[in-house]
Each structure stands twice: as structure tokens, then as C-alpha cells.
Design a protein around this motif. Structure first.
Motif, short mmCIF file in Angstrom:
data_model
loop_
_atom_site.label_atom_id
_atom_site.label_comp_id
_atom_site.label_asym_id
_atom_site.label_seq_id
_atom_site.Cartn_x
_atom_site.Cartn_y
_atom_site.Cartn_z
N ILE A 154 6.89 -6.34 -12.45
CA ILE A 154 6.60 -5.39 -11.37
C ILE A 154 5.55 -4.39 -11.84
CG2 ILE A 154 7.53 -3.46 -10.02
CD1 ILE A 154 10.17 -5.01 -9.86
N CYS A 157 2.10 -6.15 -12.04
CA CYS A 157 1.51 -6.50 -10.75
C CYS A 157 1.02 -5.26 -10.01
CB CYS A 157 2.51 -7.26 -9.89
SG CYS A 157 2.89 -8.92 -10.49
N VAL A 158 1.81 -4.19 -10.03
CA VAL A 158 1.42 -2.98 -9.33
C VAL A 158 0.21 -2.35 -10.00
CG1 VAL A 158 2.15 -0.65 -8.69
CG2 VAL A 158 3.72 -2.58 -8.40
N ARG A 161 -2.76 -4.37 -9.21
CA ARG A 161 -2.94 -4.51 -7.76
C ARG A 161 -3.06 -5.98 -7.35
NH1 ARG A 161 -6.09 0.57 -5.05
NH2 ARG A 161 -4.88 2.20 -6.11
N TRP A 163 -0.21 -8.88 -6.28
CA TRP A 163 1.20 -9.20 -6.07
C TRP A 163 1.32 -10.63 -5.54
CZ3 TRP A 163 5.53 -7.46 -7.81
CH2 TRP A 163 6.73 -7.80 -7.19
N HIS A 165 3.09 -13.11 -4.21
CA HIS A 165 4.42 -13.26 -3.62
C HIS A 165 4.62 -14.60 -2.92
CE1 HIS A 165 1.78 -11.63 -0.44
NE2 HIS A 165 2.45 -12.46 0.34
N LEU A 197 10.08 -9.60 -4.53
CA LEU A 197 10.44 -8.31 -5.12
C LEU A 197 11.90 -8.30 -5.55
CD1 LEU A 197 9.24 -5.55 -5.73
CD2 LEU A 197 10.05 -4.78 -3.51
N ARG A 262 4.59 3.03 -5.60
CA ARG A 262 3.17 2.67 -5.55
C ARG A 262 2.96 1.38 -4.76
NH1 ARG A 262 0.91 3.02 -11.61
NH2 ARG A 262 -0.90 2.11 -10.54
N HIS A 263 3.90 0.46 -4.93
CA HIS A 263 3.82 -0.80 -4.19
C HIS A 263 4.01 -0.55 -2.69
CE1 HIS A 263 3.75 -4.94 -3.39
NE2 HIS A 263 5.03 -5.22 -3.48
N ARG A 266 0.86 0.66 -1.26
CA ARG A 266 -0.11 -0.42 -1.12
C ARG A 266 0.15 -1.23 0.15
NH1 ARG A 266 -5.18 -1.34 -2.97
NH2 ARG A 266 -5.65 -3.56 -2.97
N GLU A 267 1.41 -1.55 0.41
CA GLU A 267 1.74 -2.32 1.61
C GLU A 267 1.48 -1.49 2.88
OE1 GLU A 267 2.12 -5.35 1.49
OE2 GLU A 267 2.74 -5.75 -0.57
#
Length: 319
Positions: A154, A157-158, A161, A163, A165, A197, A262-263, A266-267
């Protein structure tokens, strides 16, 4: 729900799960590829999610004892995957999409990697292609060839930047998924973000492989690109952001809470992109976002001046 199981095997090493909806024109090639695997015991669970184009008949006509067919009324891709998860028997599970292509022998290669690395989750790479575009790797910033905990992944990836998925990148140890009561959240879009996640938050052993054994075909005519579907996608991003914040606020996730915030931020950028340019029912989406997602929670994810400017722009648009 109708359930057809062709055969029983004592030990299943890999369960392959494919949800299908009106896939009569694309499904046969992928199924043929999968069923060519004879080096390990597999089961192929196909969930026909209310197709109207004869998909179910095509599957029923395939005479292979490894095929399990679930027939259900249309409930969406995530409900279809949950139905398969509930009955799968494999020691490992792979999720695929009906309209993509995979390398011959990819199931065996993934299984070998998972066994060799003793991982709970292996994330592979893939090719992305579409009409008028050259082939490109799905991701480029992963720590290939390395094992790390879910929480470490995690953070990586964060920070990078990136992810990855996509479900078809994964092979997951079934006991890990069952032991952590993992399932897909209901909804029509973007819930693969939350599944991945949840895999990582459970903090198992992850391994990253640069093996590109799958080709994801971008379909400009798919439902996700339809103008009447943008509101659904925007609503789904609200669900995603709200759930990531909820996970960040759990005491058990204290070690990665900052990165989860932070994730979430981003979303929220993806939500704003749809909200500004594509959605129709802005009042309803604005009200739901403001009701479920607090400014304070999103502000906890700030890590740059760009994030500050984004938050200001977001709240101006929603005020």
C-alpha cells in the motif's frame, strides 16, 4: 439461481472465475485456452449474469467436467463474482474477464509463481491495447521480483501513484481470502479497487511479477464509456472514497492510515473529473459526496501543493 456442476474432483489447485454477460462472441477463445491446461487440476466457474444472447447455451454445450456454470438473473459483475467465490473449491483463485486474451499456459505459470514465492497474493503485469493504440504495459512502477507485506505494498503504490487493482492481474490464496472474509462490495463499477485494497489491508504476503501473460483490450463501446453510465461511475467513486476513509480510521490500520487517506484523495480526483465534465445529475451526486465525505478526512491525505489546490477546487465545485 440455477447451478450446474459437471463433475467433482478431489483436489482443485486453481479456481478460475469468469462473470459473463452477453459474451457469446468473445467467450469461446478464452475458455478453450483455459481448458487446454492439463498439468494442474482446475475448475472453471462461469457465472452467466442474465445474458440474453445465448451465452448460457454455448457454455452448456461445452462438454468438460471442469466447467461449473452458475445461471442467475442480472445482478452485476460483483454479485456474479461473489456467487462464484461462495462455491469455489480451489486452493488458489484467478478472476478473468470474458473478452480478454491470455497466454497459453498462463494458469500453470501463475500457480508455479505463487507456490515458489509462498505468497498470499501475486500481482502480475499485463499488456493494454485498443483500437488505434500501441501495446503498453499496464503498470511500470512495481517492485518486480520482490516480496513485501500488504501494508508495505500500500505504501509503495500510494507513493508511486500507481494502484494496479485489476482483478485479472491476481492469483489469490483461497484460505487467505476466506480467512479474512473477503468479498466484493455491491455496486456496478470500480469495486475492484476496494477488493484489492482489502487484500492488502489484511497484510498478507504479496509478490510482484513483471510477467505479462494477459492482454487487456480497451473497448470504447463498453458500458463504462457510455454517457448514460457516467453518473453510475461517479457514484461508485463516492463509495470507494468513503470506504477507503473508513478503512483509514480503523485502529487496526494505523500503520497505513496516512497512505489510505492519500489514496482516498487520489480517487477523489477521478470523481471530480467525471463530475466536472460528464455527469447529468450533479445535485444528487454533490449532496451524496458532501454527506458522506468530510473535508477534514480528505485533508489528511494532503502530501503536496498540488493536493491543496485540488481540494480547494473540489470544494468550490461542490459548494
Amino acid at each position: 439461481m440455477a447451478f450446474i456442476q459437471q463433475n467433482q474432483q478431489a483436489v482443485i489447485e486453481v479456481s478460475v472465475i469468469i462473470p459473463v454477460f452477453n459474451a457469446a462472441d468473445t467467450l469461446s477463445s478464452l475458455i478453450t485456452n483455459i481448458l487446454s491446461e492439463t498439468r494442474i487440476a482446475i475448475e472453471l466457474i462461469i457465472v452467466n449474469d442474465g445474458s440474453t444472447d445465448g451465452t448460457g447455451s454455448i457454455i452448456q454445450g461445452m462438454r468438460d467436467g471442469r466447467i461449473i456454470l452458475i445461471e442467475q438473473e442480472n445482478q452485476g459483475v460483483y454479485a456474479a463474482r461473489n456467487a462464484a467465490l461462495a462455491i469455489h473449491r480451489g486452493e488458489w483463485v484467478i478472476f478473468l474477464d470474458a473478452d480478454d486474451d491470455a497466454e497459453e499456459g498462463f494458469i500453470f505459470a501463475r500457480w508455479q509463481t505463487a507456490i515458489k514465492t509462498q505468497a498470499d497474493v501475486v500481482i502480475f503485469n499485463a499488456w493494454r491495447t485498443g483500437a488505434g493504440t500501441s501495446r503498453a504495459a499496464v503498470h511500470t512502477k512495481q517492485p518486480y521480483g520482490h516480496s513485501l507485506s500488504g501494508h508495505e505494498w500500500i505504501r509503495h503504490c500510494v507513493t508511486q501513484r500507481e494502484w494496479p487493482h485489476y482483478l485479472w492481474l491476481q492469483i489469490v490464496r483461497s484460505s487467505y481470502a476466506k480467512g479474512n472474509a473477503l468479498h466484493f462490495q455491491t455496486g456496478k463499477s470500480h469495486k475492484d479497487i476496494l477488493w484489492t485494497l482489502d487484500l492488502a489491508v489484511a497484510n498478507g504476503r504479496f509478490y510482484l511479477s513483471d510477467l505479462k501473460d494477459y492482454t487487456y483490450r480497451i473497448n470504447a463501446a463498453s458500458i463504462t464509456h457510455r454517457h448514460d453510465y457516467y453518473d453510475v461511475r461517479a457514484q461508485s467513486y463516492i463509495d470507494v472514497v468513503a470506504e477507503i476513509i473508513r478503512l483509514a480510521e480503523l485502529k487496526s490500520n494505523k500503520a497505513v492510515s496516512l497512505f489510505l487517506y492519500r489514496h482516498a484523495l487520489r480517487e477523489a480526483r477521478h470523481f471530480l473529473g467525471l463530475y466536472r465534465n460528464h455527469v447529468h445529475n450533479r445535485p444528487a451526486l454533490k449532496a451524496d459526496f458532501s454527506r458522506r465525505i468530510s473535508k477534514v478526512s480528505l485533508a489528511r491525505g494532503i502530501s503536496s501543493i498540488s493536493d491543496v489546490f485540488f481540494l480547494v477546487k473540489l470544494w468550490v465545485k461542490l459548494s
